[in-house]
Design a protein around this motif. Structure first.
Motif, short mmCIF file in Angstrom:
data_model
loop_
_atom_site.label_atom_id
_atom_site.label_comp_id
_atom_site.label_asym_id
_atom_site.label_seq_id
_atom_site.Cartn_x
_atom_site.Cartn_y
_atom_site.Cartn_z
N SER A 112 0.84 -1.20 0.00
CA SER A 112 0.00 0.00 0.00
C SER A 112 0.87 1.25 0.00
CB SER A 112 -0.91 0.02 1.24
OG SER A 112 -1.54 -1.22 1.44
N GLN B 218 -1.23 6.02 -8.37
CA GLN B 218 -2.03 4.95 -8.95
C GLN B 218 -1.40 3.61 -8.65
OE1 GLN B 218 -3.16 5.64 -13.13
NE2 GLN B 218 -2.35 7.72 -12.93
N LEU B 219 -2.23 2.64 -8.30
CA LEU B 219 -1.79 1.26 -8.10
C LEU B 219 -1.89 0.53 -9.44
CD1 LEU B 219 -0.99 -0.75 -5.76
CD2 LEU B 219 -3.38 -1.43 -5.75
N PHE C 72 3.48 1.07 -8.58
CA PHE C 72 2.71 2.31 -8.50
C PHE C 72 3.20 3.29 -9.55
CE2 PHE C 72 0.75 1.57 -4.30
CZ PHE C 72 1.58 0.59 -3.80
N GLU D 180 -5.55 11.26 -9.42
CA GLU D 180 -4.75 10.22 -10.06
C GLU D 180 -3.25 10.53 -10.06
OE1 GLU D 180 -8.19 8.65 -13.16
OE2 GLU D 180 -6.26 9.35 -13.94
N GLN E 118 -8.77 0.64 -3.18
CA GLN E 118 -8.79 2.05 -3.62
C GLN E 118 -7.52 2.30 -4.44
OE1 GLN E 118 -10.53 5.65 -1.37
NE2 GLN E 118 -8.39 5.63 -0.75
N PRO E 119 -7.54 1.97 -5.72
CA PRO E 119 -6.31 1.92 -6.51
C PRO E 119 -5.76 3.26 -6.98
CG PRO E 119 -8.17 1.25 -7.85
CD PRO E 119 -8.70 1.47 -6.47
N LYS E 120 -6.42 4.37 -6.72
CA LYS E 120 -5.87 5.64 -7.16
C LYS E 120 -6.42 6.78 -6.31
CE LYS E 120 -9.35 6.09 -10.85
NZ LYS E 120 -9.53 6.23 -12.33
N SER E 121 -5.68 7.88 -6.29
CA SER E 121 -6.09 9.08 -5.57
C SER E 121 -7.08 9.87 -6.43
CB SER E 121 -4.87 9.93 -5.22
OG SER E 121 -4.18 10.32 -6.40
N ILE F 158 -3.83 4.39 -0.69
CA ILE F 158 -3.88 3.67 -1.96
C ILE F 158 -3.57 2.20 -1.70
CG2 ILE F 158 -3.09 3.62 -4.35
CD1 ILE F 158 -4.48 6.23 -3.43
N ARG G 41 -8.80 9.30 1.27
CA ARG G 41 -8.76 9.08 -0.18
C ARG G 41 -7.34 8.89 -0.68
NH1 ARG G 41 -11.63 14.19 -2.55
NH2 ARG G 41 -10.12 15.10 -1.09
N TYR G 42 -6.35 9.20 0.16
CA TYR G 42 -4.95 9.04 -0.23
C TYR G 42 -4.32 7.81 0.43
CZ TYR G 42 -5.37 13.46 -2.55
OH TYR G 42 -5.77 14.46 -3.41
#
Length: 546
Positions: A38, A68-69, A80, A65, A59-62, A55, A52-53
């Motif tokens: 993560s 990004q995962l 990432f 963006e 939750q693959p992106k902020s 990742i 939201r941050y």
């Protein structure tokens, strides 16, 4: 060529690559174990103030963006994409972590790494193995952090808890309904040993042909076959020492003296009769010193260039340049910089480096965040919250300290931008120190913000930190300070004074007058502090104005 980082190494991103669109790859694996990798986007207080941050696989992106995962690719267990120039100002640190999903511990992992790729070329790599950990179930691998510019730090810090504990450490909250989905492998199939993707992203990852390169060779030439990265042999010392062996036989190809000023004396270097080409003088060594030297370069040093490796011990051989005839070598050169161990809790290593032994004293240490440069043993670093009231007071007075708590059993080395460090031991007494001048202190000490009264400036107040109790506080200064006794006529510039005895009376004094201020060209020394007190009181002033 990628730079190889060790734990604790730091560098500016701009020194590694001019780009800001980066690929971050993580490789970590162990037989029968599954990992959650993560990225935590943290604020200035190193807290997850905006979830939201966070990742991860759910939750693959902020939102914008910038983080990004990407999943498993190019030999990496997880990867990432980080676009530094799109990260919002509220996010000042990205912490990349790996946690175990299920039973197991970090000591079971094989060789792994975290790496940064920019423009298709790997620019930095930090490698680790399971031998560096014990019962931990999580590890903080590396950080991107904003300190005037974006920087990267190799962390390698183990964490006893799992993902939930790591979330709570960063100030996040774990919803109760999130516990069952934690074991859903379908959302992250790439957490198993990575499959080779057809082609990594063009923005940063290396071409697919370089897929075997992330194997545990850690920067060595690519292997002829591309087996899966986690099953490669562990990185060991021969990876570093191996290139030395084939290079040594090349030394006899250059027996010339390399233009040294002792060239006329070359035939008189104590050559044994019957030997071939005479060895070259060891890089400007005075001729009498190496005569009859018994051993080939003491303390494991390589033979001087031009000296055949198979020469008998009776042959005259050189010593490192500038060393005495008795033989110094590498260890003697580094002897003045060895770790100083005095058996005390706080030990200055030099003017700019302080060591604290956590195994002594029985209490933890509070230190300025980011001041750790190295540590030995099992040490835990935790965030020290000042609380809502503490933050409010700190913001209002300018005496806020961003602290971390150091606990465990080991030795921690602290420094701050080359500042001079001074341990001040308190035995039930007290001292006033500006928060800006405090590097670290024993957790057993009590501290609070104290107000300095005065009518000479608008608002009539300045503030400082009062430390009292039994323990040690480490004060940092710019240059070597001076300690002066307090007299009825002692004044100091408020921007240069570092500390003073708590029993001193401090008055804010101003030399600004309306008539003087109406004309240009005044001295600039407008606000001073006047100190009064009984004999025995003192002030500490540095040769620098903050």
């Amino acid at each position: 060529m990628a730079r190889e980082f060790q734990r604790g190494h730091k560098a500016k991103i701009s020194d590694l690559t001019p780009g800001t669109d980066l690929y971050v790859g993580v490789q970590i694996a162990a037989p029968g174990l599954t990992f959650d990798i993560s990225c935590f986007g943290l604020d200035a207080h190193e807290q997850l103030s905006d979830d939201r941050y966070f990742i991860f696989f759910n939750q693959p992106k902020s939102p914008e963006e910038s983080i990004q995962l990407l999943g498993a690719q190019s030999g990496d267990t997880e990867s990432f994409r980080v676009t530094l120039d799109r990260i919002p100002a509220a996010i000042q640190k990205l912490s990349f972590t790996a946690t175990l999903d299920g039973s197991g511990q970090m000591s079971q992992i094989g060789p792994g790494y975290i790496r940064i790729v920019a423009g298709g070329e790997e620019v930095v790599r930090y490698a680790f193995t399971g031998s560096e950990f014990t019962t931990e179930r999580a590890v903080m691998l590396g950080d991107f952090y904003l300190k005037d510019v974006w920087r990267f730090a190799a962390v390698g810090q183990g964490f006893d808890g799992g993902l939930d504990a790591l979330l709570k450490n960063f100030g996040g909250e774990v919803a109760e309904e999130e516990a069952p989905p934690a074991a859903a492998p379908a959302a992250a199939p790439g957490f198993a040993p990575p499959a080779q993707a057809a082609a990594p992203p063009a923005f940063g990852a290396p071409p697919a042909a370089q897929a075997p390169q992330p194997a545990p060779s850690f920067g060595a030439p690519p292997a002829p076959t591309p087996p899966p990265a986690p099953q490669q042999p562990m990185h060991a010392a021969p990876t570093i020492a191996a290139p030395l062996a084939p290079q040594m036989p090349q030394a006899p190809q250059a027996p010339s003296p390399y233009g040294q000023p002792h060239q006329p004396h070359q035939p008189q270097f104590g050559q044994v009769p019957g030997q071939g080409a005479p060895p070259a003088p060891p890089f400007g060594q005075q001729a009498p010193a190496p005569y009859g030297q018994p051993a080939p370069a003491p303390y494991g040093q390589q033979p001087p260039v031009g000296m055949p490796p198979g020469v008998p011990q009776g042959m005259p051989q050189g010593v490192p340049q500038g060393a005495p005839a008795t033989g110094a070598g590498l260890q003697a050169a580094l002897q003045p910089y060895k770790e100083a161990a005095t058996g005390q809790r706080w030990t200055p290593q030099n003017q700019q480096l302080m060591r604290v032994d956590l195994t002594m004293g029985g209490s933890g240490v509070l230190a300025r965040q980011g001041s750790m440069v190295m540590y030995q043993g099992k040490v835990d670093f935790g965030y020290k919250s000042a609380g809502f009231v503490g933050r409010a007071v700190g913001n209002a007075t300018g005496q806020e300290m961003q602290l971390m708590r150091c606990t465990g059993r080991g030795q921690v080395f602290l420094a701050e931008e080359g500042s001079h460090l001074h341990p001040i031991e308190l035995q039930g007494d007290a001292i006033c120190v500006s928060a800006e001048s405090v590097l670290a202190f024993d957790e057993s000490l009590q501290y609070e913000v104290r107000r300095v009264e005065g009518h000479g400036i608008p608002g009539g107040a300045l503030f400082t930190m009062l430390f009292q109790g039994t323990g040690t506080v480490i004060v940092k200064t710019h240059g070597t300070p001076v300690v002066l006794p307090v007299t009825p006529t002692t004044f100091a510039d408020c921007n240069a004074v570092v500390a003073w005895s708590a029993a001193s009376q401090v008055i804010v004094s101003s030399q600004v007058r309306l008539r003087r201020n109406a004309y240009p060209g005044h001295s600039g020394e407008t606000v001073n502090l006047q100190f009064r007190g009984a004999p025995g009181n003192f002030i500490v002033v540095q040769p620098y104005e903050v």
